[in-house]
Design an enzyme around this catalytic site. Sequence first.
Site, PDB file in Angstrom:
ATOM      1  N   GLU A 133      -0.040   2.091  -0.878  1.00 40.59           N
ATOM      2  CA  GLU A 133      -1.675   1.708  -0.010  1.00 40.59           C
ATOM      3  C   GLU A 133      -1.980   0.319  -0.741  1.00 40.59           C
ATOM      4  O   GLU A 133      -2.722  -0.422   0.798  1.00 40.59           O
ATOM      5  CB  GLU A 133      -2.338   2.027  -1.289  1.00 40.59           C
ATOM      6  CG  GLU A 133      -2.058   3.725  -1.771  1.00 40.59           C
ATOM      7  CD  GLU A 133      -2.984   4.749  -0.587  1.00 40.59           C
ATOM      8  OE1 GLU A 133      -2.841   4.241   0.360  1.00 40.59           O
ATOM      9  OE2 GLU A 133      -1.795   5.990   0.210  1.00 40.59           O
ATOM     10  N   HIS A 136      -0.833  -0.861   3.252  1.00 44.60           N
ATOM     11  CA  HIS A 136      -2.016  -0.937   4.647  1.00 44.60           C
ATOM     12  C   HIS A 136      -2.914  -2.187   4.091  1.00 44.60           C
ATOM     13  O   HIS A 136      -3.432  -2.158   5.102  1.00 44.60           O
ATOM     14  CB  HIS A 136      -3.011   0.580   3.978  1.00 44.60           C
ATOM     15  CG  HIS A 136      -2.514   1.686   4.639  1.00 44.60           C
ATOM     16  ND1 HIS A 136      -2.128   1.757   5.159  1.00 44.60           N
ATOM     17  CD2 HIS A 136      -2.126   3.369   3.684  1.00 44.60           C
ATOM     18  CE1 HIS A 136      -1.630   3.118   4.849  1.00 44.60           C
ATOM     19  NE2 HIS A 136      -1.560   3.312   4.543  1.00 44.60           N
TER      20      HIS A 136
END
Length: 146
Positions: A133, A136
């Site tokens: 994450e 990202h």
Amino acid sequence: MLKKLIDSKNELLHNRIDKCSEDLDRSKLSYTLHENMFHHEGCGLAANQIGIKERAFVMILDQEFVETITCFNPVILKSYGKLSMQEEGCLSYPDDIVNVKRPDIIHVKYEDEGGKEHEITLQGIASRIFQHEYDHLEGIDFTQRQ
């Protein structure tokens, strides 16, 4: 509010996301991230995956108890131990499964909904989800980690 996952070619997924806005309603964003992560059947979700340009993500911290955390302005402070290779999938790339090598243990810092700073050490699957994450938000997708 349920949101569609943005297309994997969208520029928002390929550029670093800056620090969260000062006037951000963190509680609302946390709720939106949780709702969408579970709706899309993920174990983590970054805000930019659903078209929100804020430096935040939600993740399942403990798989057994489905304990989650929302991380605002996360930072990886240090990584430890060996690199381990494991298959990863991604909600933004639903047809791809990729072997990704990542550090097994990381020490991280993030802010919670109230702006309080936390430092924790993660290992195993929680470490892997955090790194995925976090990537990202850095504009890196998991296919670049092969």
